[in-house]
Design an enzyme around this catalytic site. Structure first.
Site, mmCIF file in Angstrom:
data_model
loop_
_atom_site.group_PDB
_atom_site.id
_atom_site.type_symbol
_atom_site.label_atom_id
_atom_site.label_comp_id
_atom_site.label_asym_id
_atom_site.label_seq_id
_atom_site.Cartn_x
_atom_site.Cartn_y
_atom_site.Cartn_z
ATOM 1 N N CYS A 32 8.294 -10.080 5.678
ATOM 2 C CA CYS A 32 7.599 -9.922 4.408
ATOM 3 C C CYS A 32 7.562 -11.223 3.622
ATOM 4 O O CYS A 32 6.646 -11.468 2.847
ATOM 5 C CB CYS A 32 8.250 -8.815 3.587
ATOM 6 S SG CYS A 32 10.035 -8.989 3.432
ATOM 7 N N GLU A 58 10.766 -3.070 -1.933
ATOM 8 C CA GLU A 58 10.680 -4.444 -1.415
ATOM 9 C C GLU A 58 9.449 -4.470 -0.532
ATOM 10 O O GLU A 58 9.431 -3.896 0.556
ATOM 11 C CB GLU A 58 11.955 -4.799 -0.642
ATOM 12 C CG GLU A 58 12.118 -6.290 -0.406
ATOM 13 C CD GLU A 58 11.561 -6.723 0.925
ATOM 14 O OE1 GLU A 58 10.427 -7.267 0.912
ATOM 15 O OE2 GLU A 58 12.209 -6.516 1.952
ATOM 16 N N LEU A 68 0.827 -1.205 0.000
ATOM 17 C CA LEU A 68 0.000 0.000 0.000
ATOM 18 C C LEU A 68 0.862 1.255 0.000
ATOM 19 O O LEU A 68 0.666 2.167 -0.813
ATOM 20 C CB LEU A 68 -0.926 -0.008 1.224
ATOM 21 C CG LEU A 68 -1.816 1.224 1.396
ATOM 22 C CD1 LEU A 68 -2.822 1.315 0.250
ATOM 23 C CD2 LEU A 68 -2.545 1.178 2.745
#
Length: 497
Positions: A299, A265, A245
């Protein structure tokens, strides 16, 4: 306590001087507007200390310092000298490893044992790029006998870098290393949730011999300082690690300003695929590490475990048993595996996803609740009876929550594995080399681990496909993000006409 430094003693007895100011042009200074904000200990929800907040004006000042350094003497520093500076910085990280690890455990909440691993990785990354500094070469290109053609890899200029809160110091090193090795200057913004280790690292910049203005470290909020970096007309490149986002807004800002170069990233919803022939002990160990390492705040976390039908029931039973063995608690206890989530906001967000999974009809096999009554602790959570379209199976939760889904065959595994908008990482567990290669080739992911998970090595590139990012961190590929190619054509012959 002064306005720019505070004496802090961590719960494990480490006493040190914590910088609080903005590190601009080689000195710690107060913010232009005199604003400060508190950083919170996620283990007990209490303030640690207040640090100075960077505003747009402070970003301007930091960028001016970086530009002055880049256009001045820094461009005359030899690549070998830059390499020695990074190596010295790595040495200083290792010297202060106990302090840095303690800061991470205090400010981020990660296990002190895992934090020591982060510090070792950060030092190794800096040393790796120190070794690269004098090995970045262009080419000579033979076109004809009357022309000498060659290329140069030149630094981009002033680089804005925005790092996340899940690996504060490690991401600091990932960004600083290749930028300095290639001769750029930097303005790096720490995450507002975890500013302390990055500020401490700034304190050893001068000791490493890095000149004033080359590395500027500021603390502040994304909506102010981060936005100012992204929109700045005198920043030549921006690098960001964080959510998809926010990555979109940074890309838009770069386009609307000076078309600065961008590397991103971003998020992930990575599949960890276990085939019938997998070594189940090994697969359970890596599946557990793949999701619950760093409290699920990775992540690339293996947040979707796909298990082939033949071993599904056995795998679920074993995974439940393994997840319950993870010690959740005090990050300063050496046997703690999972500490608290980083903030109240993140805690609430994860708990909302857990509730959504329950409401959608998924089964909570393990966990699903808060751990304890103080701090942002969440039980390791395993969902079964999930479908690919469920929110908990499509969106990045960024916490200790995993879904386990059944698949039939190789084609089914590939289809489910590729069924999200992300493409950061994946895992495959099998004894069959053909299956491993076939599936790894078919998965749309930037990193694929075979019979392991979450083993990131700074010599190997890391980054995503699809909505998981642009460009690569780490390895030699990261150097490409911080250089631009100049072609020189030298005419040796007579006049053309």
């Amino acid at each position: 306590m002064s306005d720019l430094f505070a004496t802090i003693t961590t719960p494990n007895g480490v006493k040190y001087e914590q910088p609080l100011g903005l590190f601009i042009d080689g000195e710690f200074v107060k913010g232009a507007e005199g604003k400060t904000f508190e950083t919170i200990n996620p283990s007990n929800e209490k303030p640690i200390v207040a640090v100075h907040e960077a505003t747009e004006k402070d970003v301007d000042t930091a960028v001016a310092a970086a530009r002055k350094a880049f256009e001045g003497s820094w461009r005359q520093v030899t690549p070998s000298t830059r390499g020695r500076m990074l190596t010295k910085l790595a040495d200083l990280f290792e010297r202060d490893a106990e302090i840095l690890a303690s800061i991470e455990a205090l400010d981020n909440g990660k296990s002190i044992t895992m934090a020591h691993g982060d510090i070792a990785g950060a030092a190794g990354c800096l040393r790796y790029y120190g070794g690269w500094a004098d090995k970045i070469h262009g080419q000579t290109i033979d076109t004809n006998s009357e022309t000498l053609n060659y290329t140069r890899h030149e630094p981009i200029g002033v680089c804005g870098q925005i790092i996340p809160w899940n690996f504060p110091l490690l991401m600091w090193a990932w960004k600083i290393g290749p930028a300095i090795a290639t001769g750029n200057t930097v303005v790096i913004k720490t995450a507002e949730q975890t500013p302390l280790s990055g500020l401490y690292a700034a304190n050893v910049i001068k000791e490493a011999g890095i000149p004033a203005g080359v590395v500027n470290v500021i603390s502040g909020f994304g909506r102010v300082a981060g936005s100012a970096i992204s929109h700045h007309m005198d920043i030549d490149k921006v690098a960001f690690t964080g959510s998809t986002l926010v990555g979109r807004t940074i890309l838009q800002a770069a386009a609307k300003s000076n078309l600065k170069k961008v590397t991103l990233e971003l998020g992930g919803k990575s599949p960890n695929i276990v085939f019938n022939d997998a070594d189940i002990d090994n697969a359970i160990s890596w599946a557990n590490f793949g999701i619950f390492y760093n409290h699920g705040q990775c992540c690339c976390a293996g947040s979707r475990i796909l298990v082939q039908e033949g071993i599904y029931d056995k795998f679920i039973a074993r995974l439940k048993e393994r997840a319950l063995q993870n010690k959740v608690g005090d990050p300063f206890a050496k046997d703690t595996f999972q500490g608290p989530q980083v903030s109240q906001l993140q805690f609430d967000r994860i708990m909302e996803y857990i509730q959504h999974g329950k409401d959608a009809g998924a089964t909570v096999a393990v966990g699903g609740e808060r751990h304890g009554t103080e701090g942002y602790f969440i039980q390791p959570t395993v969902f079964t009876d999930v479908t690919s379209d469920m929110k908990i199976n499509q969106e990045e939760i960024f916490g200790p929550v995993v879904t386990v889904q059944k698949f039939k065959d190789v084609e089914d595994a590939i289809k489910i594995g590729n069924s999200t908008s992300y493409g950061l990482a994946a895992g495959i567990h099998t004894k069959d080399v053909t299956t491993a290669i076939r599936v790894s080739n078919a998965l749309r992911a930037g990193t694929v681990w075979v019979n392991s998970y979450n083993l990131i090595q700074y010599q190997v590139p890391f980054g995503g496909f699809k909505e998981s990012g642009i460009g690569r961190e780490l390895g030699s590929y990261a150097l490409e993000n911080y250089t631009q190619i100049k072609a020189v054509h030298y005419r040796l012959g007579d006049a053309l006409f």
